[in-house]
Design an enzyme around this catalytic site. Sequence first.
Site, mmCIF file in Angstrom:
data_model
loop_
_atom_site.group_PDB
_atom_site.id
_atom_site.type_symbol
_atom_site.label_atom_id
_atom_site.label_comp_id
_atom_site.label_asym_id
_atom_site.label_seq_id
_atom_site.Cartn_x
_atom_site.Cartn_y
_atom_site.Cartn_z
ATOM 1 N N ASP A 233 -6.229 16.380 -11.250
ATOM 2 C CA ASP A 233 -4.946 15.406 -11.564
ATOM 3 C C ASP A 233 -5.582 14.218 -11.922
ATOM 4 O O ASP A 233 -6.654 13.891 -11.808
ATOM 5 C CB ASP A 233 -4.293 15.464 -10.223
ATOM 6 N N LYS A 255 -0.525 15.069 -14.094
ATOM 7 C CA LYS A 255 0.591 14.920 -13.237
ATOM 8 C C LYS A 255 0.724 13.787 -12.733
ATOM 9 O O LYS A 255 -0.185 13.267 -11.641
ATOM 10 C CB LYS A 255 0.206 16.107 -12.187
ATOM 11 N N MET A 368 4.867 8.515 -2.478
ATOM 12 C CA MET A 368 5.641 8.144 -3.694
ATOM 13 C C MET A 368 6.794 7.416 -3.574
ATOM 14 O O MET A 368 8.092 7.613 -4.202
ATOM 15 C CB MET A 368 6.235 9.569 -4.430
HETATM 16 C C1 LIG Z 1 1.957 13.931 -5.339
HETATM 17 S S1 LIG Z 1 1.498 12.753 -3.793
HETATM 18 C C2 LIG Z 1 -0.015 13.709 -3.408
HETATM 19 C C3 LIG Z 1 -0.224 13.485 -2.019
HETATM 20 C C4 LIG Z 1 -1.430 14.354 -1.281
HETATM 21 N N1 LIG Z 1 -1.578 15.569 -1.575
HETATM 22 C C5 LIG Z 1 -2.026 13.776 -0.174
HETATM 23 O O1 LIG Z 1 -2.149 14.452 0.757
HETATM 24 O O2 LIG Z 1 -2.517 12.603 0.004
HETATM 25 C C6 LIG Z 1 0.899 11.411 -4.674
HETATM 26 C C7 LIG Z 1 1.262 10.319 -3.670
HETATM 27 O O3 LIG Z 1 0.249 10.095 -2.686
HETATM 28 C C8 LIG Z 1 0.167 8.876 -2.367
HETATM 29 N N2 LIG Z 1 -1.274 8.575 -2.655
HETATM 30 C C9 LIG Z 1 -2.410 9.548 -2.876
HETATM 31 N N3 LIG Z 1 -3.419 8.637 -2.946
HETATM 32 C C10 LIG Z 1 -3.169 7.339 -2.607
HETATM 33 C C11 LIG Z 1 -3.988 6.326 -2.226
HETATM 34 N N4 LIG Z 1 -5.267 6.386 -2.384
HETATM 35 N N5 LIG Z 1 -3.352 5.247 -1.747
HETATM 36 C C12 LIG Z 1 -2.216 5.111 -1.664
HETATM 37 N N6 LIG Z 1 -1.118 6.138 -1.561
HETATM 38 C C13 LIG Z 1 -1.736 7.410 -2.168
HETATM 39 C C14 LIG Z 1 0.933 7.897 -3.065
HETATM 40 O O4 LIG Z 1 2.377 7.920 -2.314
HETATM 41 C C15 LIG Z 1 1.255 8.941 -4.270
HETATM 42 O O5 LIG Z 1 2.430 8.703 -4.961
#
Ligand SMILES: C[S@@+](CC[C@H](N)C(=O)[O-])C[C@H]1O[C@@H](n2cnc3c(N)ncnc32)[C@H](O)[C@@H]1O
Length: 452
Positions: A233, A255, A368
């Site tokens: 992704d 994505k 998100m």
């Molecule tokens: C589609 S979701 C996936 C979440 C992922 N499966 C998890 O367990 O972290 C994507 C969201 O995760 C959060 N996210 C993922 N990586 C991040 C990071 N390094 N710092 C802050 N937020 C993060 C953000 O809110 C982003 O919009």
Amino acid sequence: MVGAGDVATRRIASLLDVDADVSVVAPDATDSVHEWAEAGRLRLSQRAFEDTDLNGPVLAFACTGDAQVNAMVAELGRSKGVLVQRADDAGASDFLVPAVVRRDALQIAISSDGQAPTLARILRSRLDAWLPRAYGDLARLAGDFRDQVKETLPRQHRARFWLRVLDGPIAEKVFTGRLAEARRDMKRALADDRPDVPVRGEVYLVGAGPGDPDLLTSRALRLMQRADVVLYDSLIPRAIVDLSNPQAERIHVGKRASRHTLPQDDINALMVRLAGEGKRVLRLKGGDPFVFGRGGEEIAQLAEAGVAFQVVPGITAASGCAAYAGIPLTHRDYAQSVTFVTGHLKQGELELPWPQLARTGQTVVFFMAVKSLSGICEALREHGLAENWPAALVIEGTTIRQQLLVGTLADLPARVARETIEGPALLIVGEVVRLNETLGWFRPNPDTSDSV
Ligand SMILES: C[S@@+](CC[C@H](N)C(=O)[O-])C[C@H]1O[C@@H](n2cnc3c(N)ncnc32)[C@H](O)[C@@H]1O
């Protein structure tokens, strides 16, 4: 064993592990050596070394803190035909004692030829941490079938067969604790009298964690290095993708909110097709695949198509960001529960159970949530949380670009509006946010961290 200090004790422990017949000569001994002696596992003579001590043993270890005594033992050993290892001088020894990583029958010995024993020990710990415990089970499985393979398969097919078994789906079953299935597959492969284990594709749905490559699990790393194809992704940093097998084909399936490179159905269909071609497909997802990652949907399709898969959890952004921001998600005094919710808008609307989310005594983590930030803060206030209720936005958490904006439900939106936010961000709401003042430890770039 001449000497019974710490070094000698470590050596003795290894010798006892392989049921060696051990005699120890030393005026003083560690507690462990005394215990082994009392348990009858070795003979302990509490006195100084004597020449006659070398009448009989096959190997001798000179492990005293006195170089002169060690040299004397080595010299005497030479005249009596006993091989001697000197703890203080590998170069003057007749044999080396390598650092060993053991997985049952499987042993990896690391030696620096006496040049840097500490380096050998460091490497041993690294390998030990990295090498799955189940390698011992795999070696045992191979041992159990060795004769049968010899009887069943012609010599020219055996090496290839073992390669497929030890680096293929059967090994994966062993690594994931499915030993009975692994045995059954071995039996089938041999009973069918096939010169090969059939090529079956597999999908690994792997959580890559929130961004810091050090937060990958060892299983994630191992599967990344075995994959034939990697589907990743947008959120996965290049540094992580680059840890995959360099020969693997890499497919960016994108994505990112409203900028999907490949629609979800196409990703699912692609995985089924690639696995059908016999490939090991690594589906690399940010954070944990089962936390707002549509991991469930992806594997539902695989299960329906009869494709073998396994799921490897990753550190979710919620834990990663909280840890790197110094914000404990729960705390006995401030938050007895934690809730993960999505701030993703559905047709421009936020459909969330606000009365539950606006309670005190808990932490709420919004994924998100950048676009909907003002809406979230407003709704929480409308449903009863105070204006000054703490809230923080963690941007690109756990990476060297991590940025932390700390404020309240009233002022955080304005604070965030002044920033250009490009990376992923997570909103944490709750009294635990205040703990960041004392518990914050990660300083990726002090110029970009800020508080309101
Ligand atoms: C589609 S979701 C996936 C979440 C992922 N499966 C998890 O367990 O972290 C994507 C969201 O995760 C959060 N996210 C993922 N990586 C991040 C990071 N390094 N710092 C802050 N937020 C993060 C953000 O809110 C982003 O919009």
